[in-house]
Design a protein around this motif. Structure first.
Motif, PDB file in Angstrom:
ATOM      1  N   UNK A  37       4.424  -3.188   2.993  1.00 38.78           N
ATOM      2  CA  UNK A  37       3.095  -3.553   2.503  1.00 38.78           C
ATOM      3  C   UNK A  37       2.758  -4.974   2.933  1.00 38.78           C
ATOM      4  N   UNK A  38       1.630  -5.487   2.411  1.00 38.18           N
ATOM      5  CA  UNK A  38       1.237  -6.849   2.759  1.00 38.18           C
ATOM      6  C   UNK A  38       0.658  -7.510   1.510  1.00 38.18           C
ATOM      7  N   UNK A  39       0.506  -8.805   1.580  1.00 37.30           N
ATOM      8  CA  UNK A  39       0.092  -9.571   0.412  1.00 37.30           C
ATOM      9  C   UNK A  39      -1.140  -9.012  -0.299  1.00 37.30           C
ATOM     10  N   UNK A  40      -2.154  -8.654   0.483  1.00 36.02           N
ATOM     11  CA  UNK A  40      -3.397  -8.234  -0.177  1.00 36.02           C
ATOM     12  C   UNK A  40      -3.367  -6.766  -0.599  1.00 36.02           C
ATOM     13  N   UNK A  41      -2.423  -6.007  -0.049  1.00 31.85           N
ATOM     14  CA  UNK A  41      -2.409  -4.573  -0.395  1.00 31.85           C
ATOM     15  C   UNK A  41      -1.325  -4.198  -1.394  1.00 31.85           C
ATOM     16  N   UNK A  67       1.560  -0.226  -4.662  1.00 28.34           N
ATOM     17  CA  UNK A  67       2.566   0.115  -5.668  1.00 28.34           C
ATOM     18  C   UNK A  67       1.935   0.975  -6.760  1.00 28.34           C
ATOM     19  N   UNK A  68       0.723   0.580  -7.172  1.00 22.67           N
ATOM     20  CA  UNK A  68       0.043   1.330  -8.232  1.00 22.67           C
ATOM     21  C   UNK A  68      -0.156   2.793  -7.817  1.00 22.67           C
ATOM     22  N   UNK A  69      -0.627   2.948  -6.608  1.00 14.25           N
ATOM     23  CA  UNK A  69      -0.881   4.292  -6.102  1.00 14.25           C
ATOM     24  C   UNK A  69       0.423   5.098  -6.065  1.00 14.25           C
ATOM     25  N   UNK A 123       8.598  -7.508  -4.925  1.00 15.12           N
ATOM     26  CA  UNK A 123       8.223  -7.474  -3.496  1.00 15.12           C
ATOM     27  C   UNK A 123       7.984  -8.899  -2.983  1.00 15.12           C
ATOM     28  N   UNK A 124       7.310  -9.713  -3.794  1.00 18.96           N
ATOM     29  CA  UNK A 124       7.031 -11.099  -3.373  1.00 18.96           C
ATOM     30  C   UNK A 124       8.333 -11.885  -3.202  1.00 18.96           C
ATOM     31  N   UNK A 125       9.273 -11.656  -4.123  1.00 15.01           N
ATOM     32  CA  UNK A 125      10.565 -12.349  -4.028  1.00 15.01           C
ATOM     33  C   UNK A 125      11.296 -11.916  -2.767  1.00 15.01           C
ATOM     34  N   UNK A 126      11.264 -10.603  -2.499  1.00 11.54           N
ATOM     35  CA  UNK A 126      11.943 -10.093  -1.300  1.00 11.54           C
ATOM     36  C   UNK A 126      11.339 -10.721  -0.052  1.00 11.54           C
ATOM     37  N   UNK A 127      10.027 -10.850  -0.069  1.00 13.01           N
ATOM     38  CA  UNK A 127       9.360 -11.451   1.088  1.00 13.01           C
ATOM     39  C   UNK A 127       9.902 -12.874   1.348  1.00 13.01           C
ATOM     40  N   UNK A 128      10.089 -13.618   0.275  1.00 14.69           N
ATOM     41  CA  UNK A 128      10.624 -14.987   0.420  1.00 14.69           C
ATOM     42  C   UNK A 128      12.070 -14.956   0.922  1.00 14.69           C
ATOM     43  N   UNK A 129      12.812 -13.979   0.440  1.00 11.34           N
ATOM     44  CA  UNK A 129      14.212 -13.868   0.878  1.00 11.34           C
ATOM     45  C   UNK A 129      14.259 -13.599   2.383  1.00 11.34           C
ATOM     46  N   UNK A 130      13.384 -12.701   2.835  1.00  4.65           N
ATOM     47  CA  UNK A 130      13.333 -12.377   4.265  1.00  4.65           C
ATOM     48  C   UNK A 130      12.929 -13.613   5.082  1.00  4.65           C
TER      49      UNK A 130
END
Lengths: 91, 463
Positions: free
Chosen positions: B43-47, B52-54, B80-87
């Motif tokens: 996914x991406x920041x804005x989506x 996830x909701x869907x 997801x945001x935390x994972x993005x930072x880890x990556x």
């Protein structure tokens, strides 16, 4: 005069080298001491619970602790030594 | 996103905390090292929120209320945001340019995840088991905070420190993030302890001990050990906790270890021994590290309470134990004071670091007792009187002070230290042993004699 001075310098160098060589085998022993800092923390158990068979109890708690004195430690020798010592003191 | 959340649905369906915690892990599983990458790319920041909701709403296997669904959306988005930072940090590390920024970003994202969890649990939106999932998440926060602090300390070597007065050791900036995390753990602890749910099977009170353990680990690391006492006090003041024996062994053993060490540091050795013995007995037999840590405190404790020493078999449990205690125990048994002093001095840095030095120092009394006892045994027996048999033989109970002096000097001269030992000093040592109840009898100064009790001159040692 330069001769002997040179000689003693060489001797010093040799001594330094030797002590360095002497120390080398000790180096690996120093490593565990540095690592000690790491193992201070109580680890998270990899599992939440376990059965009584997996605890310390089955191995038995006998023979884990003993009295602090040791009477097998040749008391006679000590008595002899003590007597010797008293003789020396002239008492 | 549907496929990325497949493992969440499976974990959720198990109705267990651990699988869900495994899904929400900052570390990719060994057998799927790309999992974090794939998840971040799904996914991406804005989506992300919509995705996830869907994915949660229209999944057929997982049934949850709209409210619960909303809570999980929140949590998974944070994750997801935390994972993005880890990556991001991973990629930076590949180019060897990891800095404070990456660590701080991971920490902040993980803290958001933890806070979001707390919010939804305290709102009552999540199933009862979620408190344990939160525990795992919080434990990760602790580890991330420690790493971040280490990184910050590396890049800013204590320059900030000058503004503080010297005596405030616990607020050094090096532990800033872990201290912050400690406050988060406090909130979780309160959340567990204060749960008013009458139905015990659904109660968060089951999380009390594992969160308490998390706090102990944090306070010990912060060198703010005394704060742990507040945790213990709160637990002891709580009247309606489930019986301790009903908690999982991992919680119990860890809790007993820390309360044991706390009692040990307060020199309440009887209580320490009880807790540590409990921890030892229930400890997982394959956990070498934890077993040797328990024994590190139980051994000095038992020396004081029962004057007992570990057997060679017990010391063999871990090479570390043999190294730490082996020489000391051997000297105690031999009554070798010079050797004892040397072993104590040799081990001092490690004993001090483990906070057992003062306790071990006290066991010198036992080494001395053993030496004096040897003098007594070497004195032999009184001659038999008329009508007495071998059975009635009595050890000589009057021993010249000079014998004790000689015995003590033997040890010292043997070491070639040239230390002088005055007669009065020996008398003083004897008087102390009598005062401490290690030896029964009295000193007759007039006759320079020590008169020992005929029945049990050295209590508890068989003579």
């Amino acid at each position: 005069m330069a001769g002997p001075a040179q000689g003693s310098n060489d001797a010093k160098k040799a001594a330094v080298n030797e002590s360095k060589n002497g120390e080398q085998p000790l180096a690996p022993e120093k490593k565990p001491a540095a690592q000690l800092e790491e193992d201070d923390e109580f680890e998270d158990f990899p599992v939440e619970d376990w059965t009584e068979e997996e605890t310390q109890i089955p191995s038995g708690n006998t023979h884990l602790w003993e009295e602090s004195w040791d009477d097998d430690d040749t008391n006679e020798d000590f008595a002899v030594q003590l007597r010797e010592e008293l003789k020396k003191l002239g008492k | 996103m549907q496929s990325a959340l497949e493992s969440f649905h499976e974990a959720y369906a198990s109705g267990l905390a651990q699988p869900v915690a495994a899904f929400l892990s900052p570390i990719a599983p060994i057998n799927a090292s790309n999992r974090l990458y794939d998840f971040a790319r799904a996914s991406s920041d804005d989506k992300i929120e919509g995705d996830v909701r869907y994915a949660l709403k229209y999944n057929k296997t997982t049934r949850m209320t709209n409210k619960e669904c909303g809570a999980w959306v929140d949590i998974i988005v944070c994750y997801w945001r935390a994972v993005k930072e880890i990556i991001k940090a991973d990629k930076a590390a590949d180019q060897s340019r990891t800095g404070d920024r990456q660590y701080l970003a991971i920490y902040d994202a993980w803290k958001d995840l933890t806070s979001s969890f707390i919010k939804h649990i305290s709102g009552g939106l999540l199933p009862a088991w979620a408190i344990f999932t939160l525990y795992f998440t919080a434990n990760h926060l602790r580890k991330i905070a420690i790493k971040t602090d280490e990184q910050l300390a590396k890049s800013k070597p204590a320059v900030l420190n000058t503004g503080y007065s010297d005596d405030i050791a616990s607020t050094t900036p090096q532990n800033q993030k872990l201290e912050e995390a400690a406050r988060v753990f406090n909130r979780i602890f309160a959340l567990c302890l204060g749960d008013r749910n009458q139905d015990m099977s659904e109660s968060r009170k089951w999380g009390v001990y594992c969160i308490a353990n998390l706090q102990f680990k944090t306070y010990f690391k912060l060198k703010a050990i005394s704060l742990s006492k507040n945790v213990v006090r709160s637990i002891e003041a709580q009247p309606d906790l489930p019986s301790f024996e009903l908690y999982p062994r991992a919680h119990r053993v860890t809790y007993r270890y820390y309360t044991g060490v706390l009692a040990f540091l307060q020199e309440d050795y009887a209580k320490a021994e009880q807790s540590l013995q409990g921890a030892w007995e229930s400890c997982w037999s394959r956990s070498q590290q934890n077993k040797s840590l328990i024994l590190t405190y139980l051994i000095p404790c038992r020396l004081i309470t029962q004057h007992k020493v570990p057997t060679a078999g017990l010391l063999a449990e871990a090479p570390r134990l043999q190294r730490i205690f082996g020489p000391l125990v051997a000297c105690i048994k031999r009554g070798d004071l010079t050797g004892f002093d040397k072993a104590l001095a040799d081990g001092e840095p490690e004993f001090v670091r483990r906070r057992i030095f003062l306790t071990l120092e006290r066991s010198r009394d036992i080494a001395l007792r053993n030496l004096l006892r040897k003098v007594y045994l070497a004195g032999g027996f009184d001659d038999l009187k008329e009508g007495q048999t071998e059975k009635d033989r009595i050890r000589k109970s009057r021993i010249p002070l000079a014998h004790f002096v000689a015995a003590l000097r033997m040890g010292i001269s043997g070491a070639g230290s040239g230390q002088a030992l005055e007669d009065e000093e020996v008398e003083c040592l004897l008087a102390n042993q009598i005062y401490k109840g290690l030896m029964k009898g009295y000193i007759s100064r007039e006759h320079a004699m020590v008169v020992l009790n005929k029945k049990g001159a050295f209590p508890g040692t068989g003579v």
